[in-house]
Motif scaffolding. Structure first.
Motif, PDB file in Angstrom:
ATOM      1  N   LYS A 132      67.908 -31.738  42.534  1.00 58.21           N
ATOM      2  CA  LYS A 132      67.612 -32.732  40.707  1.00 58.21           C
ATOM      3  C   LYS A 132      68.450 -34.222  40.821  1.00 58.21           C
ATOM      4  O   LYS A 132      67.739 -34.522  40.710  1.00 58.21           O
ATOM      5  CB  LYS A 132      68.903 -31.547  39.940  1.00 58.21           C
ATOM      6  CG  LYS A 132      68.853 -30.451  39.400  1.00 58.21           C
ATOM      7  CD  LYS A 132      69.976 -29.657  38.789  1.00 58.21           C
ATOM      8  CE  LYS A 132      69.238 -28.287  38.459  1.00 58.21           C
ATOM      9  NZ  LYS A 132      70.564 -27.716  38.091  1.00 58.21           N
ATOM     10  N   MET A 184      71.111 -41.960  42.060  1.00 56.04           N
ATOM     11  CA  MET A 184      71.252 -40.901  42.874  1.00 56.04           C
ATOM     12  C   MET A 184      71.068 -40.147  44.228  1.00 56.04           C
ATOM     13  O   MET A 184      71.111 -39.358  44.831  1.00 56.04           O
ATOM     14  CB  MET A 184      70.068 -40.542  41.687  1.00 56.04           C
ATOM     15  CG  MET A 184      69.427 -39.881  40.316  1.00 56.04           C
ATOM     16  SD  MET A 184      71.318 -39.008  39.545  1.00 56.04           S
ATOM     17  CE  MET A 184      72.392 -40.011  39.392  1.00 56.04           C
ATOM     18  N   THR A 239      62.423 -40.920  38.911  1.00 51.61           N
ATOM     19  CA  THR A 239      62.424 -41.283  37.243  1.00 51.61           C
ATOM     20  C   THR A 239      62.675 -43.046  37.365  1.00 51.61           C
ATOM     21  O   THR A 239      63.741 -43.358  38.104  1.00 51.61           O
ATOM     22  CB  THR A 239      62.710 -40.617  36.559  1.00 51.61           C
ATOM     23  OG1 THR A 239      63.744 -40.108  36.052  1.00 51.61           O
ATOM     24  CG2 THR A 239      61.567 -39.214  36.343  1.00 51.61           C
ATOM     25  N   GLU A 252      65.550 -35.290  42.112  1.00 53.76           N
ATOM     26  CA  GLU A 252      64.304 -36.155  41.350  1.00 53.76           C
ATOM     27  C   GLU A 252      64.407 -36.130  39.646  1.00 53.76           C
ATOM     28  O   GLU A 252      63.781 -36.954  39.725  1.00 53.76           O
ATOM     29  CB  GLU A 252      64.117 -34.633  40.311  1.00 53.76           C
ATOM     30  CG  GLU A 252      63.310 -34.217  39.632  1.00 53.76           C
ATOM     31  CD  GLU A 252      62.521 -32.425  39.316  1.00 53.76           C
ATOM     32  OE1 GLU A 252      62.118 -32.976  38.463  1.00 53.76           O
ATOM     33  OE2 GLU A 252      63.571 -31.362  39.645  1.00 53.76           O
ATOM     34  N   LYS A 253      65.624 -36.994  39.811  1.00 54.91           N
ATOM     35  CA  LYS A 253      66.048 -37.928  37.783  1.00 54.91           C
ATOM     36  C   LYS A 253      65.756 -39.001  38.325  1.00 54.91           C
ATOM     37  O   LYS A 253      66.035 -40.046  38.079  1.00 54.91           O
ATOM     38  CB  LYS A 253      67.900 -36.929  38.208  1.00 54.91           C
ATOM     39  CG  LYS A 253      68.101 -38.109  37.128  1.00 54.91           C
ATOM     40  CD  LYS A 253      69.578 -37.984  36.126  1.00 54.91           C
ATOM     41  CE  LYS A 253      70.000 -38.421  35.443  1.00 54.91           C
ATOM     42  NZ  LYS A 253      71.520 -37.525  35.233  1.00 54.91           N
ATOM     43  N   LYS A 311      71.151 -28.686  43.149  1.00 50.54           N
ATOM     44  CA  LYS A 311      71.738 -30.034  42.492  1.00 50.54           C
ATOM     45  C   LYS A 311      71.164 -31.340  43.081  1.00 50.54           C
ATOM     46  O   LYS A 311      71.297 -32.102  42.749  1.00 50.54           O
ATOM     47  CB  LYS A 311      72.863 -29.754  42.194  1.00 50.54           C
ATOM     48  CG  LYS A 311      72.887 -29.176  41.337  1.00 50.54           C
ATOM     49  CD  LYS A 311      75.038 -29.294  40.504  1.00 50.54           C
ATOM     50  CE  LYS A 311      75.021 -28.122  39.413  1.00 50.54           C
ATOM     51  NZ  LYS A 311      76.536 -28.303  39.307  1.00 50.54           N
TER      52      LYS A 311
END
Length: 595
Positions: A268, A239, A275, A271-272, A265
């Protein structure tokens, strides 16, 4: 076998003539059985050598060596000679058009089977036509080969941007998206006026979108012959790498139509990436910075009038502000450890509600998330209160139970209402119970303080008095102690504890003041001694400075209050007078009269 490398080996019988064996075998056998040690230490015979001896000893080894020599000669001379036969090579050249070939004006090139070697001799336009036809027929290897030849021969020619574009298309079709992205980037940077630049930027965004969706990367070797071999290595989706692709799209054209979407994005992607197994808190911070940058840069691009039609960027700005709160909320998923992150999430959602009142759906969702985070804060406060109760810290436990009541008081969302009401009722009840605990703890601490004071344990007495005062602080005694005698007793405990603590504080303050004054006396003595030594050495400037320092340190001190005897007080008073007089005299002597 005959020759200088042979040696006769005799058997154990006295008249045995033995047999001739190669000398290197004999040396090898001696090394193995321990008669010769090349490293200085005896070596044991190996299992492998024992097995050879079992199968026939030296005779078996000699046969094996002969076979090895035949195979070596075969691969060293026979097969290469057969493959390098000129007649056979000419026949192969006529039958096939692949292999390593030399082209006049170009040099040596490797032509894969099925590729057209005649491409090397064609013009750039003809090569571009062949590349386009090959791409339409899904012959991506040939399309790449032809397009890359154009770029290599004439990198700034008329057909070069088209060749780069075909190369990018072919790489994208082969799922080498990262290499295709770089080819599109070369088009944008080197040929900004090319007609396909806008389409190249759109395709870059599509490539980044695919990786954001979870598509893996493919590592493609940079060596030409390995590329033509079609080799690649699948790599886990990153990512961070995907966010960098979006950052490049924004850098190319910060105010283009797709730049706002790419900036959103970026957040995003980070943020992805925060995790999962490889996530970290820093990725959340990077996502928040990306969302904030979008809101700061594009939030000002509003319509001139309230009646103007909303633009796509307005919705993306709203998404970014909402996503800031969501990122903080995900980061504060465990309310036991960091309540400050939950507070930031609530603040971000409140800002969104204030700036985007017309966005009804997200405003409602923001309020639900605020209630959820306040409930999370209440859970964390309840855990902390329970911890302090186990430590019998009733005041701290009551403070955190009061926070639970505060956090759950104004919650209205249907998802959290029932749990919030239950927590509020339980915390309110516990606050009342802890008031009674505090009164009892104050009585126990006062009794312990008096006992320690009777035993002349001053430090323990002060600690217990402080505990009693803390438990009775800001507590309405009349409300919780129903018996008038108990009220009077508790008020007396409170007054006694306050008085004792006041005396301690006054004594501590006096002691601090006395310590500071004693330090001033010590410094004055040192300065006075240094001034006398400087005066003897006729260093008037240094002596003046030290006398003045001693005079300033002793000025204003009450020697009688410092608990010094009369002799020391008289000595210090005399030192102050001498220092003041000497400083004034030296200062006057240093003044040069002006004419």
């Amino acid at each position: 076998m005959r020759g200088p490398l042979l040696v006769r080996v005799r058997g154990k019988a006295p008249k045995s003539r033995g047999r001739r064996v190669p000398i290197f075998m004999l040396l090898e056998r001696w090394v193995d059985v321990g008669r010769i040690s090349l490293s200085g230490a005896t070596k044991r015979p190996t299992f492998y050598r024992d097995r050879l001896d079992a199968f026939g000893g030296l005779r078996y080894r000699r046969t094996a060596m002969k076979g090895f020599a035949i195979v070596t000669l075969l691969f060293a001379f026979v097969i290469p000679g057969w493959t390098l036969d000129p007649v056979r090579q000419q026949k192969l050249d006529k039958e096939s058009n692949h292999g390593l070939k030399y082209f006049p004006g170009v040099g040596w090139r490797y032509i894969r089977p099925g590729m057209q070697g005649e491409l090397m001799e064609k013009s750039p336009r003809e090569k571009l036509k062949i590349a386009l036809e090959a791409y339409e027929k899904k012959d991506y290897d040939l399309a790449l080969f032809a397009a890359q030849l154009i770029v290599e021969e004439r990198p700034d020619g008329e057909s070069a941007p088209h060749a780069h574009y075909v190369t990018a298309l072919a790489l994208e079709a082969m799922k080498f998206d990262e290499d295709a992205f770089r080819e599109y980037q070369r088009i944008i940077e080197r040929f900004p006026k090319f007609e396909k630049c806008a389409e190249a930027a759109t395709r870059q965004l599509a490539i980044a979108d695919r990786h954001l969706g979870g598509q893996w990367y493919r590592w493609r070797p940079q060596t030409a012959w390995m590329q033509l071999g079609g080799l690649y290595l699948p790599m886990r989706n990153s990512m961070d790498g995907t966010a960098k692709l979006y950052e490049q799209v924004v850098t190319n054209a910060p105010y283009a139509d797709n730049a706002v979407e790419a900036q959103l994005k970026i957040g995003k992607a980070y943020e992805k990436g925060a995790t999962g197994w490889f996530g970290d808190a820093e990725s959340f911070n990077q996502a928040i910075r990306a969302y904030e940058q979008l809101a700061d840069r594009y939030g000002k691009l509003r319509p001139d009038s309230e009646t103007a039609a909303p633009r796509k960027s307005d919705d993306l700005v709203a998404q970014a502000r909402f996503s800031i709160g969501r990122a903080y909320q995900n980061q504060a998923s465990d309310g036991e450890y960091d309540q400050s992150i939950a507070g930031k999430a609530i603040e971000s959602y409140e800002i969104f509600k204030a700036l985007h009142t017309k966005d009804a759906d997200r405003t409602k969702q923001a309020q639900e998330e605020i209630d959820q985070m306040r409930l999370e804060q209440a859970r964390g406060a309840r855990v902390t209160a329970e911890f302090y109760e186990k430590q019998q810290k009733w005041v701290a436990a009551q403070v955190y139970h009061s926070r639970v009541v505060e956090f759950t008081r104004a919650l209205s969302s249907d998802k959290v209402l029932r749990e919030a009401q239950a927590m509020n009722a339980a915390a309110s009840k516990r606050v009342d119970e802890l008031n009674a605990r505090r009164l009892e703890a104050a009585r126990i601490a006062h009794t312990a303080a008096r006992g320690a004071e009777a035993k002349r344990n001053t430090s323990e007495a002060l600690r217990q008095y402080r505990e009693a005062a803390l438990n009775l602080q800001a507590l309405p005694i009349e409300k919780w102690a129903k018996d008038p005698g108990a009220v009077k007793e508790l008020e007396q405990i409170r007054d006694t504890a306050a008085a004792k603590l006041g005396e301690v504080e006054s004594a501590a303050s006096r002691e601090r003041t006395r310590g500071a004054e004693l330090r001033r006396i010590r410094l004055a003595r040192e300065a006075f001694s240094a001034a006398e030594k400087a005066e003897k050495k006729k260093r008037e400037g240094e002596a003046l400075s030290k006398y003045a320092e001693a005079d300033a340190a002793l000025r204003g001190l009450d020697f009688a209050a410092l608990s010094v005897d009369a002799k020391q007080a008289k000595e210090l008073e005399q030192m102050r007078k001498v220092a003041s007089a000497k400083a004034a005299a030296l200062d006057q002597a240093a003044v040069v009269p002006q004419k």
